[in-house]
Design an enzyme around this catalytic site. Structure first.
Site, PDB file in Angstrom:
ATOM      1  N   LYS A  76       5.355   5.858   2.598  1.00  0.00           N
ATOM      2  CA  LYS A  76       6.485   6.692   2.180  1.00  0.00           C
ATOM      3  C   LYS A  76       6.016   7.955   1.493  1.00  0.00           C
ATOM      4  O   LYS A  76       6.698   8.964   1.495  1.00  0.00           O
ATOM      5  CB  LYS A  76       7.347   5.921   1.172  1.00  0.00           C
ATOM      6  CG  LYS A  76       8.227   4.877   1.779  1.00  0.00           C
ATOM      7  CD  LYS A  76       9.102   4.275   0.683  1.00  0.00           C
ATOM      8  CE  LYS A  76       9.164   2.779   0.818  1.00  0.00           C
ATOM      9  NZ  LYS A  76       9.445   2.061  -0.403  1.00  0.00           N
ATOM     10  N   LYS A 104      -2.512   3.357   6.390  1.00  0.00           N
ATOM     11  CA  LYS A 104      -1.205   2.759   6.702  1.00  0.00           C
ATOM     12  C   LYS A 104      -0.096   3.824   6.624  1.00  0.00           C
ATOM     13  O   LYS A 104      -0.228   4.804   5.876  1.00  0.00           O
ATOM     14  CB  LYS A 104      -0.911   1.571   5.790  1.00  0.00           C
ATOM     15  CG  LYS A 104      -0.619   1.942   4.370  1.00  0.00           C
ATOM     16  CD  LYS A 104      -0.037   0.783   3.566  1.00  0.00           C
ATOM     17  CE  LYS A 104       0.274   1.324   2.190  1.00  0.00           C
ATOM     18  NZ  LYS A 104       0.963   0.515   1.284  1.00  0.00           N
ATOM     19  N   LYS A 121      -2.851   4.202  -6.645  1.00  0.00           N
ATOM     20  CA  LYS A 121      -1.782   5.013  -7.254  1.00  0.00           C
ATOM     21  C   LYS A 121      -2.287   5.824  -8.429  1.00  0.00           C
ATOM     22  O   LYS A 121      -1.830   6.941  -8.649  1.00  0.00           O
ATOM     23  CB  LYS A 121      -0.600   4.139  -7.672  1.00  0.00           C
ATOM     24  CG  LYS A 121       0.232   3.696  -6.497  1.00  0.00           C
ATOM     25  CD  LYS A 121       1.654   3.378  -6.907  1.00  0.00           C
ATOM     26  CE  LYS A 121       2.485   3.052  -5.662  1.00  0.00           C
ATOM     27  NZ  LYS A 121       3.771   2.454  -5.967  1.00  0.00           N
TER      28      LYS A 121
HETATM   29  P1  TYM Z   1       7.286  -0.930  -0.703  1.00  0.00           P
HETATM   30  O1  TYM Z   1       8.582  -0.352  -1.136  1.00  0.00           O
HETATM   31  O2  TYM Z   1       6.073  -0.095  -0.737  1.00  0.00           O
HETATM   32  O3  TYM Z   1       7.418  -1.482   0.773  1.00  0.00           O
HETATM   33  C1  TYM Z   1       8.500  -2.295   1.180  1.00  0.00           C
HETATM   34  C2  TYM Z   1       8.017  -3.316   2.215  1.00  0.00           C
HETATM   35  O4  TYM Z   1       7.471  -2.650   3.364  1.00  0.00           O
HETATM   36  C3  TYM Z   1       6.160  -3.153   3.640  1.00  0.00           C
HETATM   37  N1  TYM Z   1       5.345  -2.050   4.183  1.00  0.00           N
HETATM   38  C4  TYM Z   1       4.753  -2.065   5.382  1.00  0.00           C
HETATM   39  N2  TYM Z   1       4.713  -2.995   6.364  1.00  0.00           N
HETATM   40  C5  TYM Z   1       4.025  -2.687   7.489  1.00  0.00           C
HETATM   41  N3  TYM Z   1       3.378  -1.507   7.683  1.00  0.00           N
HETATM   42  C6  TYM Z   1       3.385  -0.544   6.730  1.00  0.00           C
HETATM   43  N4  TYM Z   1       2.769   0.617   6.933  1.00  0.00           N
HETATM   44  C7  TYM Z   1       4.091  -0.812   5.510  1.00  0.00           C
HETATM   45  N5  TYM Z   1       4.303  -0.090   4.370  1.00  0.00           N
HETATM   46  C8  TYM Z   1       5.075  -0.870   3.570  1.00  0.00           C
HETATM   47  C9  TYM Z   1       5.642  -3.654   2.304  1.00  0.00           C
HETATM   48  O5  TYM Z   1       4.631  -4.614   2.465  1.00  0.00           O
HETATM   49  C10 TYM Z   1       6.897  -4.227   1.683  1.00  0.00           C
HETATM   50  O6  TYM Z   1       7.122  -5.551   2.144  1.00  0.00           O
HETATM   51  N6  TYM Z   1       5.844  -3.723  -4.587  1.00  0.00           N
HETATM   52  C11 TYM Z   1       6.727  -3.693  -3.439  1.00  0.00           C
HETATM   53  C12 TYM Z   1       8.179  -3.885  -3.788  1.00  0.00           C
HETATM   54  C13 TYM Z   1       8.467  -5.124  -4.547  1.00  0.00           C
HETATM   55  C14 TYM Z   1       8.484  -6.452  -4.047  1.00  0.00           C
HETATM   56  C15 TYM Z   1       8.813  -7.283  -5.138  1.00  0.00           C
HETATM   57  C16 TYM Z   1       8.228  -6.986  -2.790  1.00  0.00           C
HETATM   58  C17 TYM Z   1       8.776  -5.207  -5.878  1.00  0.00           C
HETATM   59  N7  TYM Z   1       8.987  -6.486  -6.226  1.00  0.00           N
HETATM   60  C18 TYM Z   1       8.891  -8.660  -5.000  1.00  0.00           C
HETATM   61  C19 TYM Z   1       8.318  -8.374  -2.649  1.00  0.00           C
HETATM   62  C20 TYM Z   1       8.642  -9.188  -3.744  1.00  0.00           C
HETATM   63  C21 TYM Z   1       6.598  -2.331  -2.781  1.00  0.00           C
HETATM   64  O7  TYM Z   1       6.261  -1.351  -3.389  1.00  0.00           O
HETATM   65  O8  TYM Z   1       7.012  -2.297  -1.481  1.00  0.00           O
END
Ligand code: TYM
Length: 334
Positions: A200, A197, A115
């Site tokens: 978003k 991967k 990032k």
């Molecule tokens: P975020 O918002 O980037 O993604 C949300 C969830 O989607 C999963 N994910 C994927 N799974 C499979 N293939 C992909 N290409 C892919 N891209 C994203 C992520 O693994 C996630 O489960 N830091 C976290 C948000 C967060 C969080 C937490 C998660 C904040 N606090 C506490 C769990 C527990 C994040 O940015 O996810």
């Protein structure tokens, strides 16, 4: 563990547009776990501002994400669905935990490195301490299990390290959480660059299938998906494009790799891409319909936001008060 029941926490950022990686890697598993655990699913709007946001847009996206959680099948009576910014204990615990986290640990986080390379004009302290806030999210609810995609594994590891360090000093304050990473769909790759991967923040919209894409767009994106020059539907590391499509097909239909290879033996990439596209259209249709319906019901969504924030605050404050006492903050006079 909360009130004798095992608990779950997970969250998603309210930035960008949700794609099938988010759904297959996380949200779909959440829906499957709701009966066994006390579940908390958060829209992590505080994490979102580590990257500059347009305020009106962030508010809109946060609400859409919360609505989407329900549209994807989470029952708001059974699952506590809320905004992170409505529960101030997240920020308070994050501060305390940051005093038990080493800079060396944060320096190793690959997401921070990625990032900060992407946002070199705005490498703020929040981006750096992002994993501490994430640890606070999870530990506040004494979470046993955290269902995420495989890209969050490192953040789960640091959460466990912080919790173990804290428990080592003060006794058993936090439950040590386990990541729950599904067997299929844990890492969905970009349709245009299968070595990367699905993300978003990808500028190439053809690389991602968004949950709100219409059927024609979905089919078109799959038809254009980057594959290789041979024409065999076979699951192999040296065929990352086809491997990704087999993973998506398997996650959308429940079919194993073996079943998929057999089903498409002798057929070409054109037929397979169309079948994957159609399976994803059928998977998303009920979610899209329910989202449209729910979005019209302002009062219903408002009531969930209000009631669930109360529940989340109750449990979060319980843990926070315990932690404040352990570290030596003066007692509150009632
Ligand atoms: P975020 O918002 O980037 O993604 C949300 C969830 O989607 C999963 N994910 C994927 N799974 C499979 N293939 C992909 N290409 C892919 N891209 C994203 C992520 O693994 C996630 O489960 N830091 C976290 C948000 C967060 C969080 C937490 C998660 C904040 N606090 C506490 C769990 C527990 C994040 O940015 O996810």
């Amino acid at each position: 563990m909360l009130d004798g029941k095992k608990s779950i926490f997970s969250g998603m950022q309210a930035t960008g547009t949700l794609h099938i990686g988010n759904y297959l890697g996380a949200l779909k598993n959440w829906v499957e776990l709701e009966d066994e655990y006390e579940c908390f699913y958060c829209v992590v709007d505080m994490h979102s501002i580590t990257v500059r946001q347009d305020p009106a847009e962030l508010r809109k996206k946060a609400r859409a994400l919360l609505t989407l959680y329900i549209a994807a099948g989470l029952n708001p009576e059974k699952n506590c669905i809320y905004y992170q910014s409505h529960v101030s204990a997240h920020a308070e615990l994050s501060w305390i935990l940051s005093c038990y986290t080493y800079m060396g640990e944060l320096n190793r986080m690959t997401q921070f490195k990625d990032k900060s390379a992407k946002h070199s004009e705005n490498i703020n302290a929040g981006l750096y301490t992002y994993p501490v806030l994430m640890a606070a999210d999870i530990l506040l609810f004494q979470s046993d299990v955290v269902p995420v995609g495989s890209d969050q594994k490192q953040h789960l590891e640091i959460t466990r390290d912080i919790a173990e360090r804290f428990n080592g000093i003060y006794g058993d304050v936090f439950t040590i959480p386990e990541p729950y990473i599904g067997k299929v769909g844990a890492r969905i790759m970009s349709l245009q660059e299968p070595a990367k991967k699905m993300s978003k923040s990808d500028e190439n919209v053809n690389g991602s299938i968004y949950l709100m894409d219409d059927p024609d767009t979905i089919i078109r994106k799959f038809k254009r998906a980057v594959t290789d020059s041979d024409n065999e539907i076979r699951y192999s590391e040296d065929k990352p494009g086809i491997k990704n499509l087999i993973d998506i097909y398997g996650a959308a239909t429940g079919k194993s790799v073996n079943e998929t290879e057999k089903e498409f033996a002798g057929l070409g990439y054109g037929d397979f891409k169309l079948a994957v596209g159609e399976s994803v259209v059928s998977m998303l249709k009920p979610i899209q319909d329910r989202f449209a319906e729910l979005s019209k019901d302002k009062e219903y969504i408002d009531s969930i936001i209000k009631n669930n924030a109360e529940k989340a605050n109750y449990y979060a404050n319980k843990t926070l008060r315990k932690v404040q006492k352990k570290v030596g903050f003066p007692e509150r006079i009632r």
